[in-house]
Write a protein that holds these residues in place. Structure first.
Motif, mmCIF file in Angstrom:
data_model
loop_
_atom_site.group_PDB
_atom_site.id
_atom_site.type_symbol
_atom_site.label_atom_id
_atom_site.label_comp_id
_atom_site.label_asym_id
_atom_site.label_seq_id
_atom_site.Cartn_x
_atom_site.Cartn_y
_atom_site.Cartn_z
ATOM 1 N N LEU A 73 0.835 -1.199 0.000
ATOM 2 C CA LEU A 73 0.000 0.000 0.000
ATOM 3 C C LEU A 73 0.871 1.250 0.000
ATOM 4 O O LEU A 73 0.601 2.204 -0.744
ATOM 5 N N ALA A 74 1.928 1.261 0.805
ATOM 6 C CA ALA A 74 2.821 2.422 0.864
ATOM 7 C C ALA A 74 3.537 2.650 -0.461
ATOM 8 O O ALA A 74 3.850 3.788 -0.821
ATOM 9 N N ASP A 75 3.780 1.576 -1.199
ATOM 10 C CA ASP A 75 4.419 1.704 -2.513
ATOM 11 C C ASP A 75 3.430 2.056 -3.612
ATOM 12 O O ASP A 75 3.829 2.290 -4.756
ATOM 13 N N GLY A 76 2.144 2.060 -3.286
ATOM 14 C CA GLY A 76 1.129 2.371 -4.284
ATOM 15 C C GLY A 76 0.782 1.217 -5.187
ATOM 16 O O GLY A 76 0.118 1.400 -6.211
ATOM 17 N N ASP A 77 1.203 -0.002 -4.823
ATOM 18 C CA ASP A 77 0.952 -1.162 -5.667
ATOM 19 C C ASP A 77 -0.447 -1.741 -5.476
ATOM 20 O O ASP A 77 -0.951 -2.455 -6.344
ATOM 21 N N ILE A 78 -1.057 -1.495 -4.312
ATOM 22 C CA ILE A 78 -2.406 -1.975 -4.049
ATOM 23 C C ILE A 78 -3.241 -0.827 -3.493
ATOM 24 O O ILE A 78 -2.700 0.212 -3.089
ATOM 25 N N SER A 79 -4.539 -1.015 -3.466
ATOM 26 C CA SER A 79 -5.457 0.010 -2.991
ATOM 27 C C SER A 79 -5.976 -0.328 -1.596
ATOM 28 O O SER A 79 -5.745 -1.421 -1.075
ATOM 29 N N ALA A 80 -6.694 0.608 -1.015
ATOM 30 C CA ALA A 80 -7.328 0.359 0.282
ATOM 31 C C ALA A 80 -8.343 -0.777 0.163
ATOM 32 O O ALA A 80 -8.542 -1.549 1.110
ATOM 33 N N ASP A 81 -8.987 -0.900 -0.995
ATOM 34 C CA ASP A 81 -9.938 -1.988 -1.224
ATOM 35 C C ASP A 81 -9.220 -3.333 -1.184
ATOM 36 O O ASP A 81 -9.703 -4.295 -0.578
ATOM 37 N N HIS A 82 -8.059 -3.424 -1.849
ATOM 38 C CA HIS A 82 -7.249 -4.636 -1.759
ATOM 39 C C HIS A 82 -6.965 -4.982 -0.292
ATOM 40 O O HIS A 82 -7.150 -6.123 0.150
ATOM 41 N N ALA A 83 -6.481 -3.983 0.439
ATOM 42 C CA ALA A 83 -6.045 -4.207 1.818
ATOM 43 C C ALA A 83 -7.187 -4.669 2.717
ATOM 44 O O ALA A 83 -7.025 -5.579 3.540
ATOM 45 N N SER A 84 -8.360 -4.068 2.567
ATOM 46 C CA SER A 84 -9.486 -4.448 3.418
ATOM 47 C C SER A 84 -9.958 -5.868 3.114
ATOM 48 O O SER A 84 -10.337 -6.612 4.018
#
Length: 492
Positions: free
Chosen positions: A122-133
């Motif tokens: 997420l910090a690298d911008g490779d995934i979104s908040a939706d991915h993370a949740s």
């Protein structure tokens, strides 16, 4: 800017606000299509990185006890009041900070996030908040604590998949991972499944319709899926199309097949319904359904010899499902056996052919080894896939097993030599996945044109690789704990 005793200070966020304001005022009409796409990607990456920054700031708010100092009703209430967030969004941000933020103990020592790989991506911008949740939702179902190697491996696999896949795929990948982490039914055993099984057909209403609900066992699913794969295929058994293929019809004319599918406006649920109507017609049985994509309409199971020897684990089906090993062996007792032999990389041995169409033996080998569509991000199982020449037949690509792979009809149509076409290549012996098929996306999706493989259908392999890296790292720490530093956030 703000004034402090006559001295103008620049706020920490001023450069960010200035940059965003400039972009909002920047005219877009003069940009080429490629530049618009490039800016869209850059803005998305920046938004994702800012989400990671929001998690850091939420941690600061909680650890500094700012809500208590200003009289807010806890961190959630503080975010709702200060940022004018809904209760749901404020709660989501608190939960995200809990799993993705770096927290500190009373002594000030930092502790890595509960989901470190996800936080780094997420910090690298490779995934979104939706991915993370969605990753967090899957990890809640993983047995054991966050300190277990299995949990760490599952988080790594999910985060790595999210870097190249859609958030919609996370739950499906998670289900496959859980099947491998729980092969012996610790979460749901055979007794639970027997108790839960059942189909209920409700009373017929005045309009003639009847509701249906229930839960089916893995065995029934494995038996039903191949029938539905053929009978409910787009264009098949369409009651509103008099030219629709039906029954045990084989698609001999590809143009007719494509035309029937193009005329088909039914939903997937409607096609499933119509498939059952066709199957239950008088004088028809599943044994009379002929073949589907060159193979009999039947359940195809793949299991490892290791699982058979230890009498534990799961078998996979050509339709992407899993069946507990004990049930799979019972099904195999009444089946016609085939033996597939693979090399050490899991690639089926050579089956050379001089004609264009793959043989049934070749397709069986692909089902057992590839398991589904090989385009990154696609979850179509083998039963919905065509055999695809990695190097096209018209370009002298042979119909050999090492030049064949699986691709669903949609992804198959994406492969072309146009500027927006996808390309397929076979990876060499020095690659991470030798023998596997990699896809090269068009420039608007991946400007680097990096060949990528689809790991969606191989969660067991990914888990094994992650577990191996984790055990190797832990062994190094055990042998030399003082000399070794904490691994980089991108290292296993």
């Amino acid at each position: 800017m703000r004034s402090n005793g006559g001295v103008t200070e620049q706020r920490v966020g001023d450069p960010l606000l200035t940059a965003v304001t400039g972009l909002l005022e920047h005219p877009l009409a003069g940009l080429s299509d490629d530049r618009v796409t490039e800016l869209l990607r850059d803005v998305e990456r920046s938004t994702r990185m800012l989400t990671a920054l929001t998690n850091r700031l939420t941690v600061e708010v909680v650890e500094r006890h700012i809500p208590a100092r200003v009289g807010a009703h806890g961190p959630k209430g503080f975010l709702m009041e200060t940022l004018r967030l809904s209760s749901q969004e404020a709660g989501r941000r608190i939960a995200a900070a809990r799993s993705l933020g770096t927290w500190h103990d009373m002594a000030g020592e930092a502790h890595e996030p509960q989901h470190p790989r996800t936080a780094a991506a997420l910090a690298d911008g490779d995934i979104s908040a939706d991915h993370a949740s969605r990753i967090a939702a899957v990890l809640k179902r993983v047995p054991g604590s966050t300190a277990d190697p299995e949990f760490e491996a599952a988080e790594q696999v999910l985060a790595e998949h999210a870097c190249t896949g859609s958030p919609d795929d996370i739950a499906k990948v998670g289900d496959a991972i859980l099947a491998y982490l729980d092969p012996d039914g610790k979460l749901t055993d055979d007794g639970d499944r027997k108790r839960m099984r059942g189909l209920m057909i409700g009373h017929q209403r005045a309009d003639g319709m009847s509701p249906i609900r229930g839960e089916i066992t893995p065995t029934l699913r494995a038996l039903l899926d191949p029938v539905v794969a053929k009978m409910a295929r787009p264009g098949m058994n369409n009651p509103d199309d008099p030219e629709s293929p039906s029954g045990d019809c084989e698609y001999v004319d590809r143009e007719a097949m494509v035309a029937a599918a193009a005329r088909d406006t039914r939903t997937a649920a409607q096609r499933n319904h119509d498939a059952l109507v066709a199957l239950l017609q008088p004088g028809r049985s599943a044994d009379q359904l002929g073949s589907h994509r060159g193979l009999p309409v039947s359940t195809i199971l793949t299991m490892s010899i290791t699982d058979v020897e230890r009498a534990a684990g799961v078998a996979t089906t050509a339709t992407g499902g899993t069946v507990p090993l004990a049930e799979a062996l019972k099904l195999a007792e009444r089946s016609q056996p085939f033996l597939m032999v693979f090399d050490h990389q899991g690639v089926p041995l050579h089956f050379g052919r001089t004609k264009r169409l793959a043989t049934a033996a070749q397709r069986m080998a692909l089902i057992a080894s590839v398991r589904g569509c090989t385009r990154p991000g696609c979850d179509a199982p083998a039963s919905l896939c065509a055999t695809h020449h990695v190097t096209d037949w018209i370009k002298n690509g042979p119909t050999d097993i090492d030049n064949e792979t699986l691709a669903c009809d949609h992804c198959h149509a994406l492969v072309n030599d146009g500027p927006n076409g996808w390309k397929t290549v076979a990876l060499g012996p020095d690659s991470t996945h030798p023998g596997r098929t990699a896809w090269i996306a068009p420039p608007h999706i991946d400007p680097t044109r990096t060949p990528r493989v689809n790991n969606r259908h191989h969660p067991g392999e990914l888990l094994a690789e992650a577990m191996s890296r984790i055990h190797h790292r832990n062994e190094q720490h055990r042998q030399s704990p003082k000399q070794l530093q904490r691994p980089d956030k991108h290292a296993a």
